[in-house]
Design a protein around this motif. Sequence first.
Motif: not given
Length: 326
Positions: A214, A235-236, A16, A210, A184, A182, A264, A268, A212
């Motif tokens: 995955n 978000v995914t 990511l 935040k 993950v 972020f 996505a 970000l 994310v």
Amino acid sequence: MKIAFVGKGGSGKTTLSSLFIRHLAACGAPVIAVDADINQHLGPALGLDEAEAAGLPAMGDRLPLIKDYLRGSNPRVASAGTMIKTTPPGEGSRLLRVRENNPVYDACARPVELDGNAVRLMVTGPFTDADLGVSCYHSKTGAVELCLNHLVDGRDEYVVVDMTAGSDSFASGMFTRFDVTFLVAEPTRKGVSVYRQYKEYARDYGIGLKVVGNKVQGPEDVDFLRAEVGEDLLVTVGHSDWVRAMEKGRPPRFELLENANRRALNLLQTTVDSAYDRRDWERYTRQMVHFHLKNAESWGNERTGADLAAQVDPGFVLGEGVAASV
Ligand SMILES: Nc1ncnc2c1ncn2[C@@H]1O[C@H](COP(=O)(O)OP(=O)(O)OP(=O)(O)O)[C@@H](O)[C@H]1O
Ligand SMILES: [Mg+2]
């Protein structure tokens, strides 16, 4: 803007980070990419072959140069030897800018071409067993922390760090150095366990955290993440054939990335950009001083034989208005 990607091993931090870096580069934004993870894979994820990745200069090997440059003529930092990873900048220190050329980038950064736009890549270098213990003095990420603490970045300039969520970053304060972090997370219990640990540290320091998601495969995965991390879920991202093709050594042009993943990445970026208005350089400086005093007391003073609290310049605030020192 300073951005970190953290998470459990194998969650997709490097993937990511590299997609976000490619996205920013495709927008024409100036980007410094930093690999500070235990597993140094950011170079290959940005398309370098094995030999190119192995040939990258390690920041960890260039600490004396980095320290000497950054301390500049700061009278509170008498020598590179008394400069530890948390030593804050003050009057006379040299600061780094994203777009400039300087001896630190000359020594530690290499350009990587991404579909016609170049980013600067810096790597800590491979971690050894000693790095993973409590050896603060030799910490590989110390070079990154020093650079972040001396880096004045503006709106539309990006420093993206692929980072481990290890105890080292909590002890030193590294985790407080970012506008947005972020995290993950795969939709599994293990995936969200790192989130819980991070969240606890983050709460005390006002970290913009935040999540994310995955390797998300369907609505049940999204529901799971939502139930576990609530509003922090940004978000995914699902399985990406583009990523798989890249891993086979056949990277398609970035514009061929799946639409959902492109959306996505846009989100970000919007999240990062909107953090600009909440920036607080005074707090940023205060936190680096806080962690410096903590590190000075717990090991730094003894290690260097100096009173490192005296390195703090009480009148200094890092910020875009600070004049560069030469
Ligand atoms: N969205 C995705 N689509 C396809 N493959 C993915 C995706 N996310 C991650 N992967 C694959 O999963 C593996 C682990 O991902 P990655 O290396 O990015 O994780 P990491 O968190 O950086 O791991 P490490 O802790 O080892 O550094 C890689 O082979 C990567 O290509
Ligand atoms: Mg990785």
